[in-house]
Design a protein around this motif. Sequence first.
Motif, PDB file in Angstrom:
ATOM      1  N   ALA A   1       0.850  -1.187   0.000  1.00  0.00           N
ATOM      2  CA  ALA A   1       0.000   0.000   0.000  1.00  0.00           C
ATOM      3  C   ALA A   1       0.887   1.240   0.000  1.00  0.00           C
ATOM      4  CB  ALA A   1      -0.964  -0.016   1.193  1.00  0.00           C
ATOM      5  N   GLU A   2       0.863   1.991   1.099  1.00  0.00           N
ATOM      6  CA  GLU A   2       1.614   3.241   1.102  1.00  0.00           C
ATOM      7  C   GLU A   2       2.025   3.626   2.518  1.00  0.00           C
ATOM      8  OE1 GLU A   2      -1.760   6.637   0.877  1.00  0.00           O
ATOM      9  OE2 GLU A   2      -1.868   5.144  -0.715  1.00  0.00           O
ATOM     10  N   PHE A   3       3.030   4.458   2.602  1.00  0.00           N
ATOM     11  CA  PHE A   3       3.445   5.068   3.863  1.00  0.00           C
ATOM     12  C   PHE A   3       2.597   6.305   4.122  1.00  0.00           C
ATOM     13  CE2 PHE A   3       7.586   3.122   2.459  1.00  0.00           C
ATOM     14  CZ  PHE A   3       7.697   2.199   3.498  1.00  0.00           C
ATOM     15  N   PRO A   4       2.493   6.795   5.364  1.00  0.00           N
ATOM     16  CA  PRO A   4       3.169   6.316   6.558  1.00  0.00           C
ATOM     17  C   PRO A   4       2.667   4.960   7.062  1.00  0.00           C
ATOM     18  CG  PRO A   4       2.328   8.551   6.861  1.00  0.00           C
ATOM     19  CD  PRO A   4       1.739   8.036   5.621  1.00  0.00           C
ATOM     20  N   ILE A   5       1.365   4.644   6.896  1.00  0.00           N
ATOM     21  CA  ILE A   5       0.824   3.364   7.328  1.00  0.00           C
ATOM     22  C   ILE A   5      -0.627   3.290   6.878  1.00  0.00           C
ATOM     23  CG2 ILE A   5      -0.206   3.993   9.575  1.00  0.00           C
ATOM     24  CD1 ILE A   5       1.260   1.497  10.740  1.00  0.00           C
TER      25      ILE A   5
ATOM     26  N   PRO B   1       4.060   9.360   0.266  1.00  0.00           N
ATOM     27  CA  PRO B   1       3.069  10.416   0.007  1.00  0.00           C
ATOM     28  C   PRO B   1       3.395  11.197  -1.262  1.00  0.00           C
ATOM     29  CG  PRO B   1       3.610  10.354   2.340  1.00  0.00           C
ATOM     30  CD  PRO B   1       4.551   9.395   1.660  1.00  0.00           C
ATOM     31  N   GLY B   2       2.354  11.460  -2.055  1.00  0.00           N
ATOM     32  CA  GLY B   2       2.532  12.191  -3.290  1.00  0.00           C
ATOM     33  C   GLY B   2       2.877  11.337  -4.490  1.00  0.00           C
ATOM     34  N   TYR B   3       2.937  10.010  -4.313  1.00  0.00           N
ATOM     35  CA  TYR B   3       3.303   9.142  -5.422  1.00  0.00           C
ATOM     36  C   TYR B   3       2.200   9.119  -6.489  1.00  0.00           C
ATOM     37  CZ  TYR B   3       0.085   5.347  -4.070  1.00  0.00           C
ATOM     38  OH  TYR B   3      -1.031   4.590  -3.791  1.00  0.00           O
ATOM     39  N   THR B   4       2.601   8.759  -7.705  1.00  0.00           N
ATOM     40  CA  THR B   4       1.648   8.586  -8.800  1.00  0.00           C
ATOM     41  C   THR B   4       1.149   7.154  -8.779  1.00  0.00           C
ATOM     42  OG1 THR B   4       2.782  10.229 -10.167  1.00  0.00           O
ATOM     43  CG2 THR B   4       1.319   8.693 -11.302  1.00  0.00           C
ATOM     44  N   ASP B   5      -0.148   6.984  -8.596  1.00  0.00           N
ATOM     45  CA  ASP B   5      -0.727   5.646  -8.466  1.00  0.00           C
ATOM     46  C   ASP B   5      -0.964   5.053  -9.851  1.00  0.00           C
ATOM     47  OD1 ASP B   5      -2.041   3.340  -7.837  1.00  0.00           O
ATOM     48  OD2 ASP B   5      -3.741   4.285  -6.828  1.00  0.00           O
TER      49      ASP B   5
ATOM     50  N   GLU C   1       2.212   0.616 -15.551  1.00  0.00           N
ATOM     51  CA  GLU C   1       2.508   0.579 -14.111  1.00  0.00           C
ATOM     52  C   GLU C   1       4.013   0.717 -13.898  1.00  0.00           C
ATOM     53  OE1 GLU C   1       2.311  -2.677 -10.417  1.00  0.00           O
ATOM     54  OE2 GLU C   1       1.208  -3.052 -12.276  1.00  0.00           O
ATOM     55  N   PHE C   2       4.389   1.495 -12.875  1.00  0.00           N
ATOM     56  CA  PHE C   2       5.806   1.660 -12.589  1.00  0.00           C
ATOM     57  C   PHE C   2       6.024   1.843 -11.096  1.00  0.00           C
ATOM     58  CE2 PHE C   2       4.464   6.136 -13.102  1.00  0.00           C
ATOM     59  CZ  PHE C   2       5.042   6.729 -11.985  1.00  0.00           C
ATOM     60  N   MET C   3       7.304   1.679 -10.704  1.00  0.00           N
ATOM     61  CA  MET C   3       7.722   2.055  -9.361  1.00  0.00           C
ATOM     62  C   MET C   3       8.976   2.903  -9.485  1.00  0.00           C
ATOM     63  SD  MET C   3       8.197  -0.133  -5.875  1.00  0.00           S
ATOM     64  CE  MET C   3       8.442   0.769  -4.317  1.00  0.00           C
ATOM     65  N   ASP C   4       8.984   4.026  -8.802  1.00  0.00           N
ATOM     66  CA  ASP C   4      10.143   4.909  -8.773  1.00  0.00           C
ATOM     67  C   ASP C   4      11.289   4.188  -8.061  1.00  0.00           C
ATOM     68  OD1 ASP C   4      11.819   7.074  -7.234  1.00  0.00           O
ATOM     69  OD2 ASP C   4      10.860   8.115  -8.902  1.00  0.00           O
ATOM     70  N   LEU C   5      12.473   4.196  -8.652  1.00  0.00           N
ATOM     71  CA  LEU C   5      13.598   3.462  -8.069  1.00  0.00           C
ATOM     72  C   LEU C   5      14.040   4.050  -6.735  1.00  0.00           C
ATOM     73  CD1 LEU C   5      15.819   2.605 -11.171  1.00  0.00           C
ATOM     74  CD2 LEU C   5      14.154   1.168  -9.974  1.00  0.00           C
ATOM     75  N   ASP C   6      13.975   5.359  -6.578  1.00  0.00           N
ATOM     76  CA  ASP C   6      14.311   5.944  -5.274  1.00  0.00           C
ATOM     77  C   ASP C   6      13.344   5.449  -4.206  1.00  0.00           C
ATOM     78  OD1 ASP C   6      16.455   7.334  -6.322  1.00  0.00           O
ATOM     79  OD2 ASP C   6      15.319   9.190  -6.628  1.00  0.00           O
ATOM     80  N   ASP C   7      12.058   5.366  -4.549  1.00  0.00           N
ATOM     81  CA  ASP C   7      11.077   4.850  -3.595  1.00  0.00           C
ATOM     82  C   ASP C   7      11.351   3.384  -3.279  1.00  0.00           C
ATOM     83  OD1 ASP C   7       9.884   7.302  -3.621  1.00  0.00           O
ATOM     84  OD2 ASP C   7       8.078   6.681  -4.707  1.00  0.00           O
TER      85      ASP C   7
END
Length: 470
Positions: free
Chosen positions: A177-181, A436-440, A447-453
């Motif tokens: 899911a996502e942070f913080p929780i 927070p602020g990620y592109t869903d 679909e992608f995931m940011d490498l820094d994330d």
Amino acid sequence: MTTDWKKEVAARKDDLLSDLEALLRVKSEREDDKATADAPFGPGPRAALEKMLSFGERDGFTVKNVDNYAGHIEFGEGDETLGIFGHMDVVPAGDGWDTDPYEPVIKDNKIYARGSSDDKGPSIAAYYGMKIIKELGLPLSKKVRFVVGSDEESGWGDMDYYFQHEEKPDFGFSPDAEFPIINGEKGNISLLAHFSSSNEGSYTLQSFKSGLRPNMVPGSATAKVTLPAASDFAEFEVALNAFTDEHPVTAKATQADATVTVELVGKSAHGAHPSAGINAGTFLALFLDHFDFAGGAKSFLHVAGAYMHEDFDGKKLGVAYNDEKMGELTMNASLFHFEDGAKEATINLNFRYPQGTTAENLEAGLEESIGSYGVTTTREPHHMLPHYVPVDDPLVATLLSVYEDHTGQKGYEQIIGGGTFGRLLERGVAYGAMFPGYTDTMHQANEFMDLDDLFNSAVIFADAIYRLAK
């Protein structure tokens, strides 16, 4: 001695990325027509499960495959077990990709592939958190078990089977899911609306199909219609072009004598956020409802176009509900199926509902709002009740503290409409891996995931696992 988690993750970046790419190349969509006793959800989910478990074997963990339904990777000693729950299955790739969805591509510091953010990327990040702790030989007072699922996107049959054979961990989280929780999740149920498949008008609905999964907003829809006469096609096409000019969809119609095939394209999205998508099924029904259909076909099109179209909160269907803590109910009309002369036609309505209302209330609301159109409803078997872990629970407090320490941002509780494996445990939550602020882009094309994330989440997971189990 304080562990530099960021340094440890940085030292393993190449290996982490290599393992993730290997997972992403496995087309792990559920395929019931290819299911066997040895591959209960089809060959893809089994192959991805085996691939993930092979990493644990390679790295010296205790590994168990539970009949190719699920498995786990475990280490540590103690009377309590910290559970981490990830899944290797993915929703169908669908259309609209710029690249091959099963050949990972890195561009603009993002990795593109089906499953990159849901849930292979986050799972690998959490696994490397475990791997770092093991390789550093850090002392633990609890067992740590990574449970690997293969049917999270469908019916959770993997976890039903797994827990018939294995004990549940005492507490834990799912990196899905996502942070913080995410310490609260709405209830999740699909109700099937049943219609007659009869035709009695001058227009005949031969077929209508839209949707891939209950937890996806349909991105495309196709209908086959017989017109009163072949010469009516020109007027039909003019109406279709006017419709697409007024609405955020594209469509095309092809003619074969008096029969027309209409293909309409909207935008897929996660079923927990139906307003983020453009539901091709309801838009196509809205268009066709203007023509002279009758009988079951008319009821099917009218109910979908007038009651389900953009009814994200269930107000038109008479089931809207809002809870102060958990928020509003949401509805996704997800799967549409009509065949002329078949036993029946159906539309799957997937509800994410807060505490305070019930499945019985949903059924009663549908009966009152659309029952007069000859619609009956039944429940699909997979039903999850609302779930909540208080913010002052030590599990939640610890995870929020880890997040704050690594981001400098204040942690806070969140409640979502999505359903994660975190709810499998009474003291279970979802934690990361999106910031927070990620592109869903979950359940969407490209679909992608940011490498820094990806790497930053591995840092947080490593510290969180150690604090919970040391």
